[in-house]
Design a protein around this motif. Structure first.
Motif, PDB file in Angstrom:
ATOM      1  N   TRP A  80       0.786  -1.146  -0.110  1.00  0.00           N
ATOM      2  CA  TRP A  80      -0.022   0.026  -0.096  1.00  0.00           C
ATOM      3  C   TRP A  80       0.825   1.289   0.012  1.00  0.00           C
ATOM      4  O   TRP A  80       0.463   2.340  -0.124  1.00  0.00           O
ATOM      5  CB  TRP A  80      -0.932  -0.107   1.086  1.00  0.00           C
ATOM      6  CG  TRP A  80      -1.868  -1.161   1.314  1.00  0.00           C
ATOM      7  CD1 TRP A  80      -1.988  -2.192   1.823  1.00  0.00           C
ATOM      8  CD2 TRP A  80      -3.049  -1.227   0.375  1.00  0.00           C
ATOM      9  NE1 TRP A  80      -3.037  -2.991   1.374  1.00  0.00           N
ATOM     10  CE2 TRP A  80      -3.550  -2.538   0.467  1.00  0.00           C
ATOM     11  CE3 TRP A  80      -3.323  -0.729  -1.081  1.00  0.00           C
ATOM     12  CZ2 TRP A  80      -4.674  -3.009  -0.366  1.00  0.00           C
ATOM     13  CZ3 TRP A  80      -4.369  -1.057  -1.694  1.00  0.00           C
ATOM     14  CH2 TRP A  80      -4.957  -2.234  -1.483  1.00  0.00           C
ATOM     15  N   TRP A 135       0.589   6.469  -1.491  1.00  0.00           N
ATOM     16  CA  TRP A 135       1.171   7.921  -1.092  1.00  0.00           C
ATOM     17  C   TRP A 135       1.476   8.518  -2.606  1.00  0.00           C
ATOM     18  O   TRP A 135       1.053   9.690  -2.752  1.00  0.00           O
ATOM     19  CB  TRP A 135       2.175   7.645  -0.376  1.00  0.00           C
ATOM     20  CG  TRP A 135       2.147   7.262   0.933  1.00  0.00           C
ATOM     21  CD1 TRP A 135       2.284   6.261   1.679  1.00  0.00           C
ATOM     22  CD2 TRP A 135       1.306   7.989   2.172  1.00  0.00           C
ATOM     23  NE1 TRP A 135       1.840   5.951   3.057  1.00  0.00           N
ATOM     24  CE2 TRP A 135       1.137   7.221   3.188  1.00  0.00           C
ATOM     25  CE3 TRP A 135       0.836   9.262   2.089  1.00  0.00           C
ATOM     26  CZ2 TRP A 135       0.485   7.528   4.262  1.00  0.00           C
ATOM     27  CZ3 TRP A 135      -0.010   9.536   3.389  1.00  0.00           C
ATOM     28  CH2 TRP A 135       0.024   8.836   4.315  1.00  0.00           C
ATOM     29  N   VAL A 173     -11.688  10.436   4.026  1.00  0.00           N
ATOM     30  CA  VAL A 173     -10.214  10.575   4.299  1.00  0.00           C
ATOM     31  C   VAL A 173      -9.712  10.500   5.701  1.00  0.00           C
ATOM     32  O   VAL A 173      -9.175   9.827   6.554  1.00  0.00           O
ATOM     33  CB  VAL A 173      -9.556  11.552   3.360  1.00  0.00           C
ATOM     34  CG1 VAL A 173      -7.992  11.650   3.635  1.00  0.00           C
ATOM     35  CG2 VAL A 173      -9.667  11.116   1.817  1.00  0.00           C
ATOM     36  N   ILE A 174     -10.630  11.407   6.284  1.00  0.00           N
ATOM     37  CA  ILE A 174     -10.366  11.651   7.865  1.00  0.00           C
ATOM     38  C   ILE A 174     -10.640  10.535   8.552  1.00  0.00           C
ATOM     39  O   ILE A 174      -9.914  10.068   9.209  1.00  0.00           O
ATOM     40  CB  ILE A 174     -10.963  12.907   8.119  1.00  0.00           C
ATOM     41  CG1 ILE A 174     -10.496  14.259   7.545  1.00  0.00           C
ATOM     42  CG2 ILE A 174     -10.792  13.278   9.806  1.00  0.00           C
ATOM     43  CD1 ILE A 174     -10.961  15.566   7.724  1.00  0.00           C
ATOM     44  N   ALA A 220     -10.903   7.499   7.399  1.00  0.00           N
ATOM     45  CA  ALA A 220     -10.130   6.192   7.030  1.00  0.00           C
ATOM     46  C   ALA A 220      -8.843   6.224   8.056  1.00  0.00           C
ATOM     47  O   ALA A 220      -8.405   5.289   8.701  1.00  0.00           O
ATOM     48  CB  ALA A 220      -9.723   6.292   5.557  1.00  0.00           C
ATOM     49  N   PHE A 221      -8.128   7.426   8.044  1.00  0.00           N
ATOM     50  CA  PHE A 221      -7.155   7.478   8.917  1.00  0.00           C
ATOM     51  C   PHE A 221      -7.470   7.247  10.384  1.00  0.00           C
ATOM     52  O   PHE A 221      -6.806   6.651  11.050  1.00  0.00           O
ATOM     53  CB  PHE A 221      -6.341   9.145   8.872  1.00  0.00           C
ATOM     54  CG  PHE A 221      -5.660   8.939   7.551  1.00  0.00           C
ATOM     55  CD1 PHE A 221      -4.285   8.356   7.758  1.00  0.00           C
ATOM     56  CD2 PHE A 221      -5.841   9.710   6.315  1.00  0.00           C
ATOM     57  CE1 PHE A 221      -3.475   8.320   6.119  1.00  0.00           C
ATOM     58  CE2 PHE A 221      -5.123   9.859   5.289  1.00  0.00           C
ATOM     59  CZ  PHE A 221      -3.870   9.064   5.265  1.00  0.00           C
ATOM     60  N   LEU A 222      -8.496   8.004  11.032  1.00  0.00           N
ATOM     61  CA  LEU A 222      -9.049   7.822  12.241  1.00  0.00           C
ATOM     62  C   LEU A 222      -9.124   6.453  12.717  1.00  0.00           C
ATOM     63  O   LEU A 222      -9.022   5.911  13.773  1.00  0.00           O
ATOM     64  CB  LEU A 222     -10.157   8.654  12.386  1.00  0.00           C
ATOM     65  CG  LEU A 222     -10.056  10.036  13.088  1.00  0.00           C
ATOM     66  CD1 LEU A 222     -11.401  10.971  13.254  1.00  0.00           C
ATOM     67  CD2 LEU A 222      -9.371   9.964  14.284  1.00  0.00           C
ATOM     68  N   GLY A 260      -8.119   3.460  11.276  1.00  0.00           N
ATOM     69  CA  GLY A 260      -6.698   2.932  11.255  1.00  0.00           C
ATOM     70  C   GLY A 260      -6.085   3.138  12.660  1.00  0.00           C
ATOM     71  O   GLY A 260      -5.573   2.284  13.198  1.00  0.00           O
ATOM     72  N   PHE A 261      -6.145   4.157  12.850  1.00  0.00           N
ATOM     73  CA  PHE A 261      -5.590   4.775  14.237  1.00  0.00           C
ATOM     74  C   PHE A 261      -6.178   4.186  15.392  1.00  0.00           C
ATOM     75  O   PHE A 261      -5.698   3.423  16.507  1.00  0.00           O
ATOM     76  CB  PHE A 261      -5.497   6.334  14.420  1.00  0.00           C
ATOM     77  CG  PHE A 261      -4.797   6.763  15.913  1.00  0.00           C
ATOM     78  CD1 PHE A 261      -3.691   6.615  16.160  1.00  0.00           C
ATOM     79  CD2 PHE A 261      -5.893   7.295  16.779  1.00  0.00           C
ATOM     80  CE1 PHE A 261      -3.268   7.105  17.382  1.00  0.00           C
ATOM     81  CE2 PHE A 261      -5.478   7.640  17.924  1.00  0.00           C
ATOM     82  CZ  PHE A 261      -4.330   7.494  18.568  1.00  0.00           C
TER      83      PHE A 261
END
Lengths: 243, 99
Positions: free
Chosen positions: A106, A110, A145-146, A148-150, A152-153
């Protein structure tokens, strides 16, 4: 006021007769035309503009401003192919080669993310008009997008063990459904709506499958939710453009 | 008694500009010119009148080293437009033949 054309000269003169015939002016045709045009425009603009004409004008301008189909599906297709190839590659690495760092596949996203930022900035600068539809859809994808990152975290923090990523595919599939479904509703494009619903169904199915096969659910989601609607969007965009 | 039609809006080009801007978030001057088929000079004058009335906001900026003008409708403009349409509807109601 009556306009009559004189015929004696090569370049005929216009006679402007006023109602009471008190004044008669002889002027060249170009100039007379210009004056008449101006008078007509003034009259049309300020006086002879009926309520019916006003409503017709409003309707026609609103129709002109309506979103021509502005979405060409470019990013759907690009991301669809990247995630499809990525998920299949990850499945092959994990399932057939038991490669531990299968997730490294993945990293390539980026590069695409950088391209996407460049593409969107260029598109924004090219646009002569910004519609409410595009504005809202932009925020829907930003939210995605926000989140998706959240996710993951949060998934990493709350799971607490080294295999935290084992839950990530069903969660991401559920999340993928949101922007696709909403975009479809906003631009009234049924394939996207169906694609969004498919993502949600696949997220539930994924929970019944072993981890490696969950990756393939992501591949299926890319085909039904991003690639098929993406190509249909492109076809519709081209069709609208040729009209 | 009829409501008087807003003289700022009761002009073909100004009404066309307002109708366009009502439907989009913001539009560049060139986009408005394309859609209204107006000349740059005439449109510029009418846009200025709408701006002075507080119906639209005009932002001047540079785009690729060229001056670029962007317009968007203000809340005052939306209110005025709504009032104008209401007044038009009243006119049309009276004009309709009674069944």
């Amino acid at each position: 006021m009556v306009l009559a054309q004189g015929g004696a000269r090569k370049e005929p003169l216009h006679n402007l007769h006023f109602a009471n015939n008190a004044l008669q002016i002889k002027i060249r045709p170009g100039f007379a035309g210009l004056i008449l045009q101006l008078l007509c425009c003034m009259e049309k603009n300020e006086k002879g503009f009926s309520p019916e004409e006003s409503l017709l004008l409003i309707e026609s301008m609103i129709n002109k401003a309506k979103d021509r189909f502005g979405e060409d599906g470019h990013l759907y297709i690009l991301w669809g192919w990247l995630v499809l190839i990525g998920s299949v590659t990850e499945f092959v690495l994990f399932h057939y080669f038991q490669y531990e760092k299968h997730y490294l596949v993945w990293s390539v996203s980026w590069v695409l993310l950088a391209y996407q930022i460049y593409y969107l900035v260029a598109k924004y600068r090219r646009q002569k008009v910004r519609t409410y539809t595009a504005h809202i859809i932009g925020y829907v994808w930003l939210t995605f997008v926000i989140l998706a990152f959240l996710i993951g975290f949060l998934n990493g923090r709350l799971s607490g063990d080294s295999r935290y990523f084992y839950h990530i595919f069903p969660l991401l599939l559920a999340l993928y459904g949101m922007p696709v479904f909403l975009s479809g509703v906003i631009i009234r494009f049924r394939p996207l709506v169906i694609g969004g619903i498919c993502c949600w169904v696949l997220s539930v199915i994924a929970t019944f499958l072993p981890y490696d096969y969950q990756m393939l659910m992501l591949s299926v989601a890319m085909v039904v939710a991003w690639l098929i609607p993406g190509y249909l969007l492109r076809a519709k965009f081209k069709q609208e453009k040729t009209k | 008694m009829f409501k008087e039609l807003d003289p700022i809006l009761h002009s073909q080009l100004r009404l066309a500009v307002m109708s366009l801007l009502l439907s989009v978030k913001e539009a560049e001057f060139t986009f408005i010119r394309e859609k209204t088929n107006a000349t740059a000079g005439n449109l510029s004058v009418q846009v200025q009148k709408l701006k002075e009335a507080g119906y639209i906001d005009v932002v001047k900026e540079f785009k690729d080293n060229y001056p670029n003008t962007k317009c968007h409708i203000t809340p005052v403009g939306i209110k005025a437009f709504e009032e104008y349409v209401k007044a038009l509807q009243e006119y049309l109601k009276v004009g309709q033949p009674k069944l």
